[in-house]
Every structure is written in C-alpha cells, then in structure tokens.
Design a protein around this motif. Sequence first.
Motif, PDB file in Angstrom:
ATOM      1  N   LEU A   1       0.788   2.253   7.961  1.00 55.61           N
ATOM      2  CA  LEU A   1      -0.174   2.009   6.878  1.00 55.61           C
ATOM      3  C   LEU A   1      -1.382   2.932   6.988  1.00 55.61           C
ATOM      4  CD1 LEU A   1      -1.417   0.061   4.639  1.00 55.61           C
ATOM      5  CD2 LEU A   1      -2.512  -1.030   6.553  1.00 55.61           C
ATOM      6  N   LEU A   2      -1.978   2.982   8.199  1.00 58.93           N
ATOM      7  CA  LEU A   2      -3.174   3.812   8.362  1.00 58.93           C
ATOM      8  C   LEU A   2      -2.836   5.275   8.137  1.00 58.93           C
ATOM      9  CD1 LEU A   2      -5.208   2.290  11.323  1.00 58.93           C
ATOM     10  CD2 LEU A   2      -5.711   2.264   8.904  1.00 58.93           C
TER      11      LEU A   2
ATOM     12  N   GLY B   1       1.841   2.059  -3.249  1.00 58.95           N
ATOM     13  CA  GLY B   1       0.793   2.423  -4.182  1.00 58.95           C
ATOM     14  C   GLY B   1       0.120   1.251  -4.861  1.00 58.95           C
TER      15      GLY B   1
ATOM     16  N   LEU C   1      -2.551   5.839   4.469  1.00 59.99           N
ATOM     17  CA  LEU C   1      -3.854   5.796   3.803  1.00 59.99           C
ATOM     18  C   LEU C   1      -4.638   7.076   4.055  1.00 59.99           C
ATOM     19  CD1 LEU C   1      -5.071   2.135   4.228  1.00 59.99           C
ATOM     20  CD2 LEU C   1      -4.406   3.299   2.164  1.00 59.99           C
ATOM     21  N   LEU C   2      -4.479   7.634   5.281  1.00 63.63           N
ATOM     22  CA  LEU C   2      -5.204   8.864   5.584  1.00 63.63           C
ATOM     23  C   LEU C   2      -4.618  10.051   4.837  1.00 63.63           C
ATOM     24  CD1 LEU C   2      -5.974   8.606   9.375  1.00 63.63           C
ATOM     25  CD2 LEU C   2      -7.594   8.818   7.515  1.00 63.63           C
ATOM     26  N   TRP C   3      -3.303  10.019   4.732  1.00 70.05           N
ATOM     27  CA  TRP C   3      -2.616  11.187   4.189  1.00 70.05           C
ATOM     28  C   TRP C   3      -2.591  11.136   2.671  1.00 70.05           C
ATOM     29  CZ3 TRP C   3       3.066  11.048   3.032  1.00 70.05           C
ATOM     30  CH2 TRP C   3       3.515  12.285   2.564  1.00 70.05           C
ATOM     31  N   LYS C   4      -2.233   9.965   2.121  1.00 68.71           N
ATOM     32  CA  LYS C   4      -2.192   9.810   0.662  1.00 68.71           C
ATOM     33  C   LYS C   4      -2.853   8.489   0.298  1.00 68.71           C
ATOM     34  CE  LYS C   4       1.099  10.860  -2.278  1.00 68.71           C
ATOM     35  NZ  LYS C   4       1.644  11.992  -2.992  1.00 68.71           N
ATOM     36  N   PRO C   5      -4.163   8.494   0.069  1.00 70.25           N
ATOM     37  CA  PRO C   5      -4.880   7.225  -0.104  1.00 70.25           C
ATOM     38  C   PRO C   5      -4.356   6.375  -1.250  1.00 70.25           C
ATOM     39  CG  PRO C   5      -6.392   9.066   0.010  1.00 70.25           C
ATOM     40  CD  PRO C   5      -5.024   9.646  -0.053  1.00 70.25           C
ATOM     41  N   GLN C   6      -3.697   6.944  -2.211  1.00 65.98           N
ATOM     42  CA  GLN C   6      -3.226   6.128  -3.330  1.00 65.98           C
ATOM     43  C   GLN C   6      -1.805   5.635  -3.124  1.00 65.98           C
ATOM     44  OE1 GLN C   6      -5.139   5.154  -5.749  1.00 65.98           O
ATOM     45  NE2 GLN C   6      -6.886   6.389  -5.175  1.00 65.98           N
TER      46      GLN C   6
ATOM     47  N   TYR D   1       1.343  -1.347  10.774  1.00 57.43           N
ATOM     48  CA  TYR D   1      -0.064  -1.010  10.524  1.00 57.43           C
ATOM     49  C   TYR D   1      -0.348   0.447  10.825  1.00 57.43           C
ATOM     50  CZ  TYR D   1      -0.140  -6.014  10.485  1.00 57.43           C
ATOM     51  OH  TYR D   1       0.154  -7.309  10.216  1.00 57.43           O
ATOM     52  N   VAL D   2       0.343   0.981  11.857  1.00 55.37           N
ATOM     53  CA  VAL D   2       0.162   2.395  12.167  1.00 55.37           C
ATOM     54  C   VAL D   2       0.643   3.232  10.979  1.00 55.37           C
ATOM     55  CG1 VAL D   2       0.837   4.265  13.697  1.00 55.37           C
ATOM     56  CG2 VAL D   2       0.323   2.030  14.648  1.00 55.37           C
TER      57      VAL D   2
ATOM     58  N   VAL E   1       0.836  -1.202   0.000  1.00 55.31           N
ATOM     59  CA  VAL E   1       0.000   0.000   0.000  1.00 55.31           C
ATOM     60  C   VAL E   1       0.869   1.249   0.000  1.00 55.31           C
ATOM     61  CG1 VAL E   1      -1.652   1.322   1.352  1.00 55.31           C
ATOM     62  CG2 VAL E   1      -1.953  -1.122   1.092  1.00 55.31           C
TER      63      VAL E   1
END
Lengths: 290, 380
Positions: free
Chosen positions: A270-271, A232, A274-279, A267-268, A229
Amino acid sequence: MLDFTQQLISGVALGCVYGLIALGFVLIYKATEVVNFAQGEIMMLGAFMSVTFITTLGLNYWLSFLLCVIAMAILGAIMERLVLRPILGYPQFSIVMATIGLGLVIRALVGIIWGTDDLRIETPFTDGVFKIGALVIAWDALSIIVATILLCAALYAFFRFTRVGIAMQATSQNMLAAYYMGIPVKRMFSLIWSLSAMVACAAGILLAPITLIHANLGFLGIKAFPAAVLGGFGSIPGAVAGGITIGIVESLSGFYLPEGFKDVAAYVVLLAVLLWKPQGLFGLNAVKKV
Amino acid sequence: MAHHVRTDYGDSDPLFPSKAAVFWYAVLIAGLIAAPYLLESYYLSQLVFIMIYAIVGVALNILSGQAGQVSIGHAAFLAIGAYFTAVAQKYGLPLVLYLPLAGVFTGIAGYLVGLPALRLHGIYLAIATLAFAFIVEEIIARWESVTNGNEGLMLPPPSLFGLKLGTEGFYYLCLLVTVLVVLAAINIIRSSTGRSFMALRDSETAARSMGIDTARYKTTAFALSAGITGIAGALYAHKMSFISPEMFSLSVSIDFVMIIIIGGLVSLRGAVFGAIFMIMADPLLIILKDQLPLWADMVTHGLYLPDSVNQAVQAGVSRVVNAPGLKSLIFGIIIIVFIIYEPLGLDGRWQRVKAYFKQFPLARQRSARPPRMFLKSERR
C-alpha cells in the motif's frame, strides 16, 4: 511449482474476499465521498447472522444466505439514516471518525449478542475438494472465486442497465447535477449503503468456512483498504483486482518470506503504491479546482 | 459586553486573551503545583495520564486542527518515543538529554511519514498513516535484539541529575513538560508557521497561490506533531515502567483521535478537555458497571414487576455489563453522538456557556448554533 500454484489459488480466494470488502468501500466512496471504516465490521455482522440462520435456526444454506443479505440491506440503510445522514457535509475527518465509531459499536454488539467464542457454519462446500492432477482446490475456495465473478457481473448489469443503477452513477459523478435532474440523492445514499452492506454480507458468509467466525473478523476490513487504494478507490473492477493482488501478495509472502511479513505485506504494498502512484493503479488523476 | 481596543498589531493575537485569563491560568498552575500535597496517589497518577494524553492531544491538534492533515496512526509515534526512551536509558543517557532527543528522533520519523503526505490528501493520507502504524507495531514486535519483541521492556525509574524521581518528582516533570509543550504550541500557532498551517487547512490550492510552500509546511506539521507525541511517549514509558508492542495498537490511535474529536478541534483547550474526558472515562465506566445492576433492580422493584421479568432484566443487564466489548460500545456511541450533536466538542460547549453568561439576559439559543454545513465535493 505445485506449492506456488497452490498458494496462488488460496491467495486468489482470500483476495476475492478482500476485493468484495473493497468493493463495499468503493461503492460508498464513489457515491457519497465517505470512506466507511466500518465495512469490515458489517461483513462480520453478516457472517454472524449466517450462524444464527444456519446453525441456530437450522435453515437451508441458500435460504439463509438470501435472508442474511436482505437483513443486512435493511441494516445498512438504517445505519446510513441514523449515523451518516445527520452529518452529511461535515469535514471528511469527522465522517471517518463516525464510521470508526459505528464499527466499534457493531463489534461490541456482536460480542454481546454472539459471545466471543469461535463459531463455524456448515456449508454445501465444506470438506469438498476439487483435484486437477496433484493440485488440490477446496470447494469453499472455489465457491468464493465463482461467487465474486457472479457478483461482479450482477453489479455491472445493475449499474449498466437499471434506472436505479444509472441514477446512482449520476449521483457519484456529480451530486449537485444529479439533484437538479430530480434524482433523490439522499435516498440514493441509503440505497448505496444497502448495496454495500449486501456485498459485505456476501463476503462474510463466503469467508466463514475458510476462517472461523470470531469477533475480530472485522479487522479484515482494514486489510481491504490496501486493496481499495491499489484499485484507485473509485473503480469497481479496480477494487476486485486490487483485492486479488493483495491476497496473492499476502499468501506468497506468508509462504516464502520469514514469519511476520505476511501481516504487514499488504501495508508495505500500500505505502509503495501510494508513493509511486498516489491515485492508485486504476485511479483517475483529478485535482479539485477552488 | 466587553470591547477590545487594539493599539498594536500584537494585540490582535495575544498570548492570553485578557488579564482575567492570566489570573485564572495562574490559579490553575498553582493548583496543579499544590496537587501532590492535596490529592491521593491514585488521583495524582490519573493527573499524570491526563497530562500525557493532553500532550498527544496538542500534537494532534497542531496536525489535524491547525494544518488539516489526518492521522490515524499516532500510536506509532508514541511507540517510537517510548522505545527510544527505553533504549537511551539502557545506554545510560541522562534524562535531560534523552527526553528532548526522543522528541527529535520521533520528529524525524514524522518528517519521513510526512513525505508521502505531500502527494496525498484526505482519505489516502489517513490510510497511509494507518498502514505506517501497523508496520511500526510489527517492526517493534519482531526486532527482538532492541525491543525484546512481544515480551516487552522494563524501564528503571527515571532520575534527574543523579536524583531518583519519585511519584511526585515525576508528576512535576510531567507538569513542566506539559506547560512547555502547550506554550510552544500556542506560539507556533501564533507565528507565521501557524498561519501557513491554517491556510493549508482551509484550501491547499489557495495557500499555494498565496506563495506558501505547501510541501514544506505539511512535512513541518507532521514532524512537529510527531515530535511532541514522541515526548509524550517518553513520559508514557516512564509512567508505565513497562512497554510492549500491544500497548501501541490501533485502538490507542483511535483513542488519540477521540481526544480531539471530543475536546474539539478548534483550540488547544479542547485537547486538554478531551484528555480529561478520555482518562476519566475508565473510572466512570467501572462505577457504572457496579451501579447498573443495582439501578435496574431498583427500577424493576419500583414497578412491581413479576419475579420472572425481574430475573430476565438482571440477566440481560449483567450480560451487557460483563461483556468484554462494553467499553468500545460506549466509546463508539460517544464518538457518534459527539460528532452529530457537538461537532465543536467540549471546548465548543465551554465557549457557548461562557458566551451565555457574558451576554446574560440577551443570550439566545439560535445565536450559538453553528452554521449549517453543506456537502463539499473533493472531486472536480
């Protein structure tokens, strides 16, 4: 400072393994838009097969490596044919569940065939160390880094210069157009699964000297998700870079932060990503039109 | 063939499809009310587990089946509900208060998880919920002052208005909660919220262009689903009377997704079917473990195979039967087989059987076959 460098290097080595697993995810995702939750289990299967070839049959390490990779390539194509091909075009949720089911089956079969004890293999890199001043680098850690570089170069050449590689690129860019151009898309899917199983198998065998080979090795696959992730989910260099990032974060947080952070650090991150740059950091920003 | 004459807008989506359905649901409820007097305590306990799983199934159906959002981390919501219950009970809150509050509290957690979901879809969302579940599991294991860490928490038996609920009392509580949750879920699905969920599921872009606030409905779906799962978690904590972090691991989340995959995503009935299947799978597996060596023995003796073959077969069978991964092997195969051959789940099969009898001599295989699905790209 020495501690820091030492942790950094072990992080990079672990990260390369995450990167290789993530590479498997990315290859399959790019071509077929399927996220293979069984990638970690396929890696584990590769590691267990190396035990059979090296310890049980007593073959040479390099020969065993080759045989394992070939066997996994065949198994990967079989998995695609039996499980994924019939559900081509189903909702993504169903396909993800099917790969989770595949992972459960592989883990259970590994437990039945090889048992649940920890196993280990002898490699040419076992016990060797490489010293630069006070810095100590184990050969097996180094072997992972070197092999990752070699594999990436090989994959790059494959996708850039071979007909099959270019056909695969076309398939991943636009399946329908590739189909119209006469590319056998379904066969490409099988090939992609083979390729991804081969990469996972290599990762498994490289990882085997560092962690023992056991039936829960497959959970590393879940740790490789953050790597994919981060990169990307569509970019091959991104996957490796993501893997190395996750490896370093995990290694450093295990050393400097209180106990417990090591397991969730990936995982932290990762989250947060995902919050900052979802792609993802290397992802393309694409919104599908209706 | 039955005809439907509609004289009112309400007729197009009634609570019960027909008068016969009202009758049969009444029979079902009456049977479930009579169950404690008819069944042994083991089956009663299985029924309670089925109801708890059915509540989770309903929650996942709202999220995945109706709103089209994926979650592979629902065990985390179950854990939040369960631990909220344990802590609330320790501080002396009454059951009538903490049971709904567990739902509200978990719902807020679900709302927070829904926030990243606004910007994610498909696989990214699945991975985000997975990461959330891991983090929750780790927090529970480490936050020892509240959760007692890996040693777990004991819960005293639940009491309602000062009366201690026995096995039967707790059964009736679960029944009541299940019926209320199912009724609430049906009404949510029939309401404009439910319609918006469906629009969101079928095409997010189209839903947005129809004026549906997709962000709001995504978070609503997550909050609702998490809240319902939290209530199930409260019941689960009381049923187990002991909770610890490893009871809420990834495999539990996968079990929950299996409920809706096996039951069928289309209707709430599927959630109940799936729950029954998942709970009954365990006793069936135990029976299988006992019977398989005997069956293998019968087969090899029936074929008059030599003793050496017989022994080899027995060794092989006992190795498979006693393998620690047997359950996951069978579950894995079940998932794959259901997705390939029964994509609509047990509920889809039920509908087809019903249709067969309804149109009795005229039913044809082909008319029941689901439409062929083609590859749809998520990319441009």
